[in-house]
Design a protein around this motif. Structure first.
Motif, mmCIF file in Angstrom:
data_model
loop_
_atom_site.group_PDB
_atom_site.id
_atom_site.type_symbol
_atom_site.label_atom_id
_atom_site.label_comp_id
_atom_site.label_asym_id
_atom_site.label_seq_id
_atom_site.Cartn_x
_atom_site.Cartn_y
_atom_site.Cartn_z
ATOM 1 N N GLY A 103 33.592 30.234 -15.299
ATOM 2 C CA GLY A 103 34.788 31.802 -15.581
ATOM 3 C C GLY A 103 35.572 32.446 -16.338
ATOM 4 O O GLY A 103 34.181 32.036 -16.801
ATOM 5 N N TYR A 104 36.701 32.785 -16.358
ATOM 6 C CA TYR A 104 35.940 33.876 -17.615
ATOM 7 C C TYR A 104 37.762 33.281 -18.174
ATOM 8 O O TYR A 104 38.649 32.899 -17.987
ATOM 9 N N GLU A 105 37.678 33.595 -19.187
ATOM 10 C CA GLU A 105 39.139 33.542 -20.038
ATOM 11 C C GLU A 105 40.400 33.011 -18.706
ATOM 12 O O GLU A 105 40.905 32.016 -19.465
ATOM 13 N N ASN A 106 40.484 33.635 -18.593
ATOM 14 C CA ASN A 106 42.271 33.563 -18.051
ATOM 15 C C ASN A 106 42.190 33.782 -16.466
ATOM 16 O O ASN A 106 42.985 33.615 -15.406
ATOM 17 N N LYS A 107 41.041 33.417 -16.473
ATOM 18 C CA LYS A 107 40.085 33.371 -14.596
ATOM 19 C C LYS A 107 39.710 32.147 -14.294
ATOM 20 O O LYS A 107 38.025 32.451 -14.562
ATOM 21 N N LEU A 167 24.725 30.888 -20.438
ATOM 22 C CA LEU A 167 25.470 32.407 -20.569
ATOM 23 C C LEU A 167 26.810 32.136 -20.927
ATOM 24 O O LEU A 167 27.985 32.841 -21.420
ATOM 25 N N LEU A 168 27.585 31.237 -19.755
ATOM 26 C CA LEU A 168 28.953 31.714 -20.206
ATOM 27 C C LEU A 168 30.060 30.023 -19.952
ATOM 28 O O LEU A 168 29.075 28.890 -19.865
ATOM 29 N N LYS A 169 30.198 30.080 -20.938
ATOM 30 C CA LYS A 169 30.776 28.192 -20.886
ATOM 31 C C LYS A 169 31.463 28.284 -19.748
ATOM 32 O O LYS A 169 32.699 28.932 -19.934
ATOM 33 N N PRO A 170 31.794 26.503 -19.292
ATOM 34 C CA PRO A 170 32.589 25.991 -18.392
ATOM 35 C C PRO A 170 34.093 26.284 -19.255
ATOM 36 O O PRO A 170 34.454 26.260 -20.332
ATOM 37 N N VAL A 171 35.372 26.838 -17.904
ATOM 38 C CA VAL A 171 36.492 27.029 -18.962
ATOM 39 C C VAL A 171 36.829 25.270 -18.795
ATOM 40 O O VAL A 171 37.813 25.454 -19.782
#
Ligand code: ADP
Length: 238
Positions: free
Chosen positions: A19-23, A59-63
């Motif tokens: 997901g994304y920073e806070n999600k 392209l997106l790091k795992p949270v």
């Protein structure tokens, strides 16, 4: 019968939060994509399919947790066929140039490609039955032809795994079938395929495994297991 034990893993997600920073969109994801597996990813809009794809592509790091791409297998890169892109009709780029751009793994354009790269690009076009289009303007092609060109492009980037984001959306049934047949050919030759799709009929027809993402979590298993799952009953009735 698939003998998964002897296959190498290509991408591994361990207790991954995506997901994304806070999600976090997907939590505690545990999946392994093995050599030669055909996986269809399904789920409602907004369930996290694109987030998963971006994570698998690195392209997106795992949270949280890990997403690993096995760089010891094949070229190591993941070939990507994005959702249909519209290139302006008169934009002066040939089919061959589009295919060759698959070699630009550092995203930097360069004016020349070596002989080996040109031969490989030509081989992929021939394999997909579109060698005669090599000199055509990409923007002038039909949607189905463009998708096959992008498939050839993705093959320049990877020889073990392709990730496709709704590749048949917008195509007429004949063009969609041709694309499915091209992908099946690649799969039979050992290519692993991860395809996001809304086309449940063809997902159940071609896939080895289904990854179904929903608000309540996810299902990852064979088509037979999926058909018996609670998630499938609810989804298929909708
Ligand atoms: P799908 O591809 O299944 O339609 P997405 O992966 O695009 O779903 O979206 C999953 C969720 O993540 C949605 O709630 C969406 O609003 C959210 N989302 C998508 N992109 C971003 C972003 N860049 N930043 C924050 N949230 C995002």
């Amino acid at each position: 019968m698939d003998n998964d034990i002897e296959k190498k893993w290509l991408i591994s997600c361990r207790d991954a939060g995506l997901g994304y920073e806070n999600k976090a969109v997907l939590e505690h994801l545990n999946i392994e994509i093995l050599e030669g597996q055909y996986i269809c990813v399904i789920g409602e809009n907004g369930s996290g399919k694109s987030t998963l794809i971006k994570s698998l592509l690195g392209l997106l790091k795992p949270v949280s947790g890990t997403v690993q791409i096995n760089r010891q297998v094949g070229k190591g890169a993941v070939g990507y066929l994005p959702q249909q892109t519209q290139i302006q009709r008169n934009f002066p780029v040939s089919v061959m140039e589009v295919v060759l751009s698959g070699f630009l793994n550092d995203m930097r354009f360069r004016p020349f490609y070596n002989k080996k790269e040109k031969q490989e690009a030509k081989r992929h076009l021939e394999h997909l039955g579109i060698a005669d289009l090599a000199a055509e303007c990409y923007g002038e092609l039909s949607g189905g032809q463009q998708q096959r060109v992008l498939l050839a492009r993705a093959l320049c980037a990877a020889d073990k795994i392709l990730v496709l984001d709704e590749p048949v959306t917008g195509l007429d049934p004949v063009a969609a079938n041709t694309l499915y047949e091209s992908m099946e050919l690649l799969h039979q030759e050992g290519m692993a395929i991860v395809m996001v799709t809304h086309d449940m009929g063809n997902a159940l027809k071609y896939a080895d495994k289904i990854l179904h993402i929903s608000d309540e979590g996810y299902f990852f298993g064979t088509v037979e297991e999926y058909k018996k799952s609670e998630l499938a009953q609810i989804f298929l009735l909708k």
